[in-house]
Design an enzyme around this catalytic site. Structure first.
Site, PDB file in Angstrom:
ATOM      1  N   ASP A 233       0.827  -1.202   0.000  1.00 23.60           N
ATOM      2  CA  ASP A 233       0.000   0.000   0.000  1.00 23.60           C
ATOM      3  C   ASP A 233       0.870   1.264   0.000  1.00 23.60           C
ATOM      4  O   ASP A 233       1.853   1.346   0.746  1.00 23.60           O
ATOM      5  CB  ASP A 233      -0.862  -0.024   1.269  1.00 23.60           C
ATOM      6  CG  ASP A 233      -1.970   1.001   1.277  1.00 23.60           C
ATOM      7  OD1 ASP A 233      -2.813   0.948   0.381  1.00 23.60           O
ATOM      8  OD2 ASP A 233      -1.990   1.848   2.186  1.00 23.60           O
ATOM      9  N   GLU A 327      14.471 -15.505  -0.052  1.00 26.84           N
ATOM     10  CA  GLU A 327      14.869 -16.602   0.837  1.00 26.84           C
ATOM     11  C   GLU A 327      13.824 -17.717   0.842  1.00 26.84           C
ATOM     12  O   GLU A 327      14.085 -18.821   1.311  1.00 26.84           O
ATOM     13  CB  GLU A 327      15.019 -16.087   2.272  1.00 26.84           C
ATOM     14  CG  GLU A 327      16.181 -15.150   2.478  1.00 26.84           C
ATOM     15  CD  GLU A 327      16.127 -14.537   3.873  1.00 26.84           C
ATOM     16  OE1 GLU A 327      15.493 -15.115   4.784  1.00 26.84           O
ATOM     17  OE2 GLU A 327      16.704 -13.447   4.031  1.00 26.84           O
TER      18      GLU A 327
HETATM   19  C1  NOJ Z   1      -4.502   2.885  -0.862  1.00 27.33           C
HETATM   20  C2  NOJ Z   1      -5.636   1.945  -0.598  1.00 27.33           C
HETATM   21  O1  NOJ Z   1      -5.962   1.269  -1.786  1.00 27.33           O
HETATM   22  C3  NOJ Z   1      -6.768   2.797  -0.084  1.00 27.33           C
HETATM   23  O2  NOJ Z   1      -7.965   2.069  -0.004  1.00 27.33           O
HETATM   24  C4  NOJ Z   1      -6.376   3.367   1.243  1.00 27.33           C
HETATM   25  O3  NOJ Z   1      -7.387   4.240   1.679  1.00 27.33           O
HETATM   26  C5  NOJ Z   1      -5.062   4.154   1.134  1.00 27.33           C
HETATM   27  N1  NOJ Z   1      -4.079   3.459   0.391  1.00 27.33           N
HETATM   28  C6  NOJ Z   1      -4.512   4.429   2.508  1.00 27.33           C
HETATM   29  O4  NOJ Z   1      -4.019   3.252   3.076  1.00 27.33           O
END
Ligand code: NOJ
Length: 624
Positions: A233, A327
């Site tokens: 993310d 790994e």
């Molecule tokens: C991207 C994620 O896809 C989204 O749903 C989220 O709100 C933001 N990152 C923050 O983590």
């Protein structure tokens, strides 16, 4: 009407072609499961891990290679699980660690790999580290895991810089450090912490080795449990420029589009940012300081180069993680969620010793326009070929308006940040026709393709949700100007005639499903010729059988510059060429003779002894 009868070589970018022993992720079709909305086993109205496990046969029958699960970790759910309180446990809402282990085992037994979400840019404000940081106070090692800073102004009452939150409002929240001090008030009290998203999502400090060690440990925790990889993310956000310099741009979700701040408050609605701090933390209200339009920086539109993103230091992190994954056996993979443009810059995340894939949001935001689509495809191959990585393709996810609705709007492309009942409604029939054409085009392209749950049903966005039910933090944080992402997160319909369309045994559903969704249900489409579900199944079956994911492609001659047709030839050594033609826009196309129709996204027409491809339709043809 466009008529073409021949195709021959016209160069598309050279393609890095995976050999027979190539890693699975180079050509995989990966299905995004959004746990709270996929299937609910315990009947509480929120999807869960046992519900997913029970429905895995649907995904195996669909023909995908892997699933990616959005977060299911312990979380207060301030941002639907992207606010993680414990990276090593499952939230009771979704089940238990045993349920996660069972899911992975069952998926593997069905031949499905499992990728899970990793959220390293920020934690929840309920994470033990953040609670400890609040308790420990300024200057402590606990605070050094996050980005705490003193405020500006005589009493520290101004945020440390002018950054705005991606969800709207200010990117800084002030905490209450000296509550017991005489004369202390909420307004002139403690330090500020950075949160690029909601105030309940404090950003971690990736200059701190402890943070690196913790996430390596989290990777191993899940790798040891057998997961096949991680979707990372905000992969471009972990490292911030030294000194956190002012930057008056505002970056939006997914498209990477950068807008100069207009001075009315970062994100346009800072005055309506939430008035409460993180629950129980003693944090003060988000401030409403406007971004300074006179700041000495240059928020060039489209550049997405703010000091909070795409800093060189992130690459060191992924090099290290690459080593950790290496790994383990089984070609474990990292996929970057990084809103970085241009594509050549995004490709730096998938250099040979870094991540393995990056979401191709450039494709998702490309308007329904032949020249723009061709340009994106060519640029994607050029950028990723240059680093020896596969490109990915993606049309929908849990952060954008579903493409069956997006493509039914007058203006196609990235689309609005949510659609409400009072907004202009998409043309549902047009949207679905184009979505089927776009998906059929995408699934013929070499590389790895991502599907978002429900797109195989042709599911549209819920565009008339009651505003009171919206849960996306972007809705309040933008001062109720952006509807947000709830409309693409509505629970799936499985059975046309059951309560909540079979999503849960009790008929409960955390967001209401539209009353007209019965025809989209899985059981209403299974075995029905021409249904979107059967189209996806056949596309995936043929993609695998013909090896389309690993083929070489070139533009079909005669259409290489067409204003209304995208057409390419897919070649592999051991089979006849496959010609893929998409009629984009209002035109129809007379198809070349002597070809067998393998697949079409909609009905073809017989005319004057020939076959005509209607507008907004894709066909796969095999040369006779
Ligand atoms: C991207 C994620 O896809 C989204 O749903 C989220 O709100 C933001 N990152 C923050 O983590």
């Amino acid at each position: 009407m466009t008529t073409r009868t021949t195709t021959s070589a016209a160069a598309l970018s050279p393609l890095h072609r995976p050999g027979p022993d190539a890693e699975w992720w180079r050509t995989a079709v990966i299905y995004q499961v959004y746990p709270r909305s996929f299937a609910d086993a315990d009947g509480d109205g929120t999807g869960d891990l046992p519900g997913i496990t029970a429905r895995l046969p649907h995904l195996a029958a669909l023909g995908v290679d892997a699933i990616w699960l959005s977060p299911f970790y312990r979380s207060p759910q301030a941002d639907a699980g992207y606010d993680v309180a414990d990276y090593r446990d499952v939230d009771p809402l979704f089940g238990t660690l045993d349920d996660a282990d069972h899911l992975v085992r069952e998926a593997h037994a069905l031949g499905l790999r499992v990728i899970i979400d990793l959220v390293p840019n920020h934690t929840s404000d309920q994470h033990a580290w953040f609670r400890a940081a609040l308790d420990a106070g300024p200057g402590s090692p606990e605070r050094a895991r996050y980005l705490f800073r003193e405020g500006l102004g005589e009493h520290g009452e101004e945020p440390p810089n002018n950054w705005s939150s991606i969800f709207g409002g200010n990117a800084w929240t002030r905490v209450r450090d000296r509550a017991d001090a005489p004369g202390s008030t909420w307004a002139d009290d403690g330090q500020w912490y950075l949160h690029l998203f909601d105030s309940a999502q404090p950003d971690l400090n990736w200059d701190n080795p402890e943070v690196h060690a913790e996430f390596e440990s989290v990777l191993r925790f899940w790798l040891d449990r057998g997961v096949d990889g991680f979707r990372v993310d905000v992969a471009h956000g972990l490292v911030k420029a030294a000194g956190l310099p002012d930057w008056s741009g505002h970056v939006r979700m997914v498209d990477g589009e950068t807008e100069p701040a207009d001075g009315d408050g970062a994100g346009g609605a800072a005055d309506d940012a939430p008035s409460d701090g993180p629950a129980g933390t003693g944090a003060a209200a988000d401030p409403t300081a406007a971004a300074d339009p006179t700041a000495a920086d240059d928020p060039a539109p489209g550049a997405n180069r703010g000091p909070m993103f795409d800093q060189e230091g992130v690459h060191d992190i992924y090099r290290r993680w690459h080593e950790v994954l290496a790994e383990y056996d089984g070609d474990r993979a990292l996929v970057a969620e990084a809103w970085v443009d241009p594509l050549s810059r995004l490709a730096r995340y998938v250099r040979p010793d870094e991540m393995h894939q990056a979401f191709n949001f450039a494709f998702l935001v490309t308007p329904w326009d032949a020249a723009r689509l061709r340009a994106c495809v060519a640029e994607s191959y050029a950028a990723y070929d240059a680093v020896g990585a596969p490109t990915t393709w993606v049309l929908s996810n849990h952060d954008v308006v579903r493409h069956a609705s997006r493509l039914g709007l007058a203006e196609t492309g990235k689309g609005p940040n949510g659609i409400g009942a009072e907004d202009t409604q998409p043309d549902a029939a047009l949207g679905l026709r184009r979505a089927r054409a776009a998906s059929t085009l995408m699934l013929a392209l070499p590389g790895s393709a991502y599907l978002y749950q429900g797109e195989e049903l042709g599911l549209p966005e819920h565009t008339a949700l009651d505003d009171d039910l919206r849960q996306d933090p972007a809705w309040p944080r933008t001062g109720f100007t952006e509807k947000g992402r709830d409309g693409c997160r509505v629970p799936l319909p499985w059975s046309a005639d059951e309560p909540a369309y079979g999503f849960s045994p009790t008929g409960r559903s955390w967001l209401p499903q539209p009353a007209d969704w019965a025809p989209y249900a899985v059981d209403a489409q299974t075995g029905v010729a021409g249904s979107t579900l059967e189209l996806y199944r056949e596309a995936l079956r043929l993609r695998a059988e013909l090896g389309l994911g690993a083929s070489a492609v070139r533009w079909a001659e005669g259409w290489a510059e067409s204003p209304d047709v995208v057409a390419f030839v897919s070649s592999a050594a051991d089979r006849a060429d496959v010609l893929v033609v998409t009629a984009v826009g209002d035109t129809t196309v007379t198809l070349p003779e002597g070809h067998e129709v393998l697949l079409a996204s909609g009905p073809l027409e017989a005319r004057d002894g020939g076959t005509v491809l209607p507008a907004d339709t894709t066909v796969w043809l095999r040369r006779g």
